[in-house]
Design an enzyme around this catalytic site. Structure first.
Site, PDB file in Angstrom:
ATOM      1  N   ASN A  32      19.079  36.402  12.705  1.00  0.00           N
ATOM      2  CA  ASN A  32      20.410  35.625  12.404  1.00  0.00           C
ATOM      3  C   ASN A  32      19.990  34.516  11.284  1.00  0.00           C
ATOM      4  O   ASN A  32      20.935  33.720  11.027  1.00  0.00           O
ATOM      5  CB  ASN A  32      21.288  35.576  13.510  1.00  0.00           C
ATOM      6  N   GLY A  36      14.855  30.823  10.990  1.00  0.00           N
ATOM      7  CA  GLY A  36      13.748  31.558  10.217  1.00  0.00           C
ATOM      8  C   GLY A  36      14.665  31.486   8.800  1.00  0.00           C
ATOM      9  O   GLY A  36      15.569  31.057   8.419  1.00  0.00           O
ATOM     10  N   VAL A  57      21.133  38.479  18.219  1.00  0.00           N
ATOM     11  CA  VAL A  57      20.566  39.247  19.529  1.00  0.00           C
ATOM     12  C   VAL A  57      21.398  38.889  20.690  1.00  0.00           C
ATOM     13  O   VAL A  57      21.384  39.543  21.800  1.00  0.00           O
ATOM     14  CB  VAL A  57      19.191  39.058  19.876  1.00  0.00           C
ATOM     15  N   TYR A 150      14.575  25.896  26.816  1.00  0.00           N
ATOM     16  CA  TYR A 150      13.712  26.811  26.404  1.00  0.00           C
ATOM     17  C   TYR A 150      12.781  27.350  27.600  1.00  0.00           C
ATOM     18  O   TYR A 150      12.646  28.502  27.552  1.00  0.00           O
ATOM     19  CB  TYR A 150      12.887  26.111  25.553  1.00  0.00           C
TER      20      TYR A 150
HETATM   21  P1  NAD Z   1      10.777  30.688  14.232  1.00  0.00           P
HETATM   22  O1  NAD Z   1      11.739  29.687  14.405  1.00  0.00           O
HETATM   23  O2  NAD Z   1       9.912  30.690  13.276  1.00  0.00           O
HETATM   24  O3  NAD Z   1      11.109  32.247  14.533  1.00  0.00           O
HETATM   25  C1  NAD Z   1      12.164  32.714  15.308  1.00  0.00           C
HETATM   26  C2  NAD Z   1      13.190  33.574  14.675  1.00  0.00           C
HETATM   27  O4  NAD Z   1      14.080  33.920  15.824  1.00  0.00           O
HETATM   28  C3  NAD Z   1      13.860  32.844  13.542  1.00  0.00           C
HETATM   29  O5  NAD Z   1      13.769  33.660  12.517  1.00  0.00           O
HETATM   30  C4  NAD Z   1      15.361  32.709  13.824  1.00  0.00           C
HETATM   31  O6  NAD Z   1      16.308  32.713  12.926  1.00  0.00           O
HETATM   32  C5  NAD Z   1      15.207  34.027  14.924  1.00  0.00           C
HETATM   33  N1  NAD Z   1      16.344  34.139  15.965  1.00  0.00           N
HETATM   34  C6  NAD Z   1      16.547  32.860  16.749  1.00  0.00           C
HETATM   35  N2  NAD Z   1      17.704  33.062  17.470  1.00  0.00           N
HETATM   36  C7  NAD Z   1      18.220  34.307  17.097  1.00  0.00           C
HETATM   37  C8  NAD Z   1      19.480  35.084  17.399  1.00  0.00           C
HETATM   38  N3  NAD Z   1      20.107  34.575  18.610  1.00  0.00           N
HETATM   39  N4  NAD Z   1      19.476  36.465  16.886  1.00  0.00           N
HETATM   40  C9  NAD Z   1      18.720  36.769  16.079  1.00  0.00           C
HETATM   41  N5  NAD Z   1      17.632  35.832  15.609  1.00  0.00           N
HETATM   42  C10 NAD Z   1      17.613  34.806  16.075  1.00  0.00           C
HETATM   43  O7  NAD Z   1       9.587  30.609  15.624  1.00  0.00           O
HETATM   44  P2  NAD Z   1       8.332  31.380  15.840  1.00  0.00           P
HETATM   45  O8  NAD Z   1       7.151  30.068  16.034  1.00  0.00           O
HETATM   46  O9  NAD Z   1       7.978  32.365  15.033  1.00  0.00           O
HETATM   47  O10 NAD Z   1       8.398  31.752  17.199  1.00  0.00           O
HETATM   48  C11 NAD Z   1       8.805  33.227  17.533  1.00  0.00           C
HETATM   49  C12 NAD Z   1       8.811  33.558  18.959  1.00  0.00           C
HETATM   50  O11 NAD Z   1       7.454  33.240  19.391  1.00  0.00           O
HETATM   51  C13 NAD Z   1       9.729  32.933  19.683  1.00  0.00           C
HETATM   52  O12 NAD Z   1      10.329  33.567  20.972  1.00  0.00           O
HETATM   53  C14 NAD Z   1       9.002  31.476  20.450  1.00  0.00           C
HETATM   54  O13 NAD Z   1       9.596  31.208  21.768  1.00  0.00           O
HETATM   55  C15 NAD Z   1       7.707  32.354  20.659  1.00  0.00           C
HETATM   56  N6  NAD Z   1       6.627  31.394  20.770  1.00  0.00           N
HETATM   57  C16 NAD Z   1       6.187  30.758  19.429  1.00  0.00           C
HETATM   58  C17 NAD Z   1       4.868  29.886  19.521  1.00  0.00           C
HETATM   59  C18 NAD Z   1       4.547  29.280  18.476  1.00  0.00           C
HETATM   60  O14 NAD Z   1       3.419  28.373  18.303  1.00  0.00           O
HETATM   61  N7  NAD Z   1       4.932  29.224  17.107  1.00  0.00           N
HETATM   62  C19 NAD Z   1       4.393  29.488  20.928  1.00  0.00           C
HETATM   63  C20 NAD Z   1       5.079  30.110  21.955  1.00  0.00           C
HETATM   64  C21 NAD Z   1       6.239  30.994  21.808  1.00  0.00           C
END
Ligand code: NAD
Ligand code: UDP
Length: 319
Positions: A32, A36, A57, A150
């Protein structure tokens, strides 16, 4: 496989799309755009192995056609309260993505008889009292602290995933992701890598919160994605830490960036801005990933940072 990836327009989700398409799979991306960007998927426009559904989602999900795997990555992910994209400023959306989003994506997996992979986090260990963190450590989390939106959403998501596994027999996997960096990180989400790289590229001093003695272990995105794909293809149902076990203090990390960019501006110490909630030490124990997935990281910090710097230069239009 035909694979649903939520959070596809994010940093990690977009790299996962690329890797799985390169491996010959078909990907349905869902996002959404709350944190991102469509830019992260622009290169996939017109690719016959990629489809995109714009959807939150937290609402019921319908995916037409077959689905063999569901990978739930949608969630805000930055802890920095100074950024509008930090989860502290998106608290309800964060809890809904972790709770309702996990319920809905597990529902898709159940309806299609698909395997399911949850993107969990090292944050489920909170400010850990055990070091390094093994998967059997239960964590040290304040249920009402500022990070709880979170941390507790992800802990609930893990519990719900195991409930679907145990009660409904869904073929589930849980990856606990430790700090990951690389191209396509959002420039303004306030995480340490984009913050410090931008400052160094602009010739500004790097902001180190607190005394900089807190530690993190940084994993390059291609290593992380490789671990996640191995997990998806494995039979491992227990949570698996994926991260780089090389631990560095934030001060050392800032000095490495200044050295790589020959930036003379040094560092500036700022009061810890996490409302007292900054985990002090974080390093994954990756024994389980080594044993059950044959995985270990390959990209060292300098090489990964140089690739990330090239991306930031291009995005910022600086040499
Ligand atoms: P990011 O913010 O770049 O990506 C998250 C994506 O999810 C975004 O594109 C956002 O628009 C989308 N999103 C959020 N809520 C939404 C919803 N309700 N419906 C549809 N889309 C939605 O972050 P990231 O770093 O790519 O993280 C991705 C996943 O990995 C997350 O679940 C995060 O908790 C997990 N994570 C990331 C890290 C890291 O170091 N990057 C570490 C631990 C966990
Ligand atoms: N940090 C810092 N300067 C910044 C941004 C972050 O010193 O400009 C520190 C932060 O206090 C934390 C570490 O870097 O100790 C990693 O922060 P990040 O936001 O990347 O994610 P976290 O690991 O806390 O989830």
């Amino acid at each position: 496989m035909r694979i649903l990836i939520t959070g596809a327009a994010g940093f990690l989700g977009s790299h996962l799309c690329d890797r799985l398409i390169a491996d010959g799979h078909e990907v349905v991306g869902m996002d959404n755009f709350i944190t991102g960007s469509p830019d992260n998927l622009a290169h996939l426009a017109g690719n016959s192995h990629f489809e995109f559904i714009r959807h939150d989602v937290s609402n019921f999900i319908f995916v037409p056609g077959r689905v063999e795997a569901v990978m739930h990555f949608a969630s805000p992910a930055s802890p920095n309260p100074a950024s509008p994209f930090g989860y502290v400023n998106l608290p309800i959306q964060t809890m809904k993505a972790g709770a309702l989003g996990t319920h809905n994506t597990l529902g898709v997996a159940r309806a299609h008889g698909a395997r399911f992979l949850l993107a969990s986090t090292s944050e489920i260990y909170g400010d850990p009292l055990v070091h390094p963190q093994t998967e059997d450590y239960w964590g040290h989390v304040d249920p009402i602290g500022v990070r709880s939106v979170y941390d507790e959403a992800k802990r609930f998501a893990e519990a719900l995933t195991m409930a679907y596994h145990r009660f409904h027999g869904i073929d589930t996997r849980i990856v606990r992701i430790f700090n990951t960096y690389g191209p396509r990180m959002r420039l303004d989400d306030g995480r340490v890598v984009p913050n410090l790289l931008q400052q160094a590229l602009r010739g500004e001093p790097l902001t180190v919160y607190g005394d900089g003695m807190q530690t993190r272990s940084f994993c390059f995105v291609s290593d992380l994605v490789d671990g996640i794909v191995r997990l998806l293809l494995s039979d491992e149902h227990e949570p698996v830490n994926i991260g780089n076990p090389t631990e560095t203090s934030i001060l050392e990390f800032a000095e490495t960036i200044n050295r790589l960019l020959s930036s003379p501006a040094g560092v500036v110490f700022q009061p810890e801005n996490r409302l007292g909630s900054d985990p002090q030490r974080r390093r994954p124990d990756i024994s389980r990933a080594r044993q059950s997935l044959g995985w270990q990281p390959r990209v060292d910090l300098e090489k990964g940072l140089l690739e990330t710097i090239a991306y930031f230069r291009q995005k910022l239009g600086v040499n």
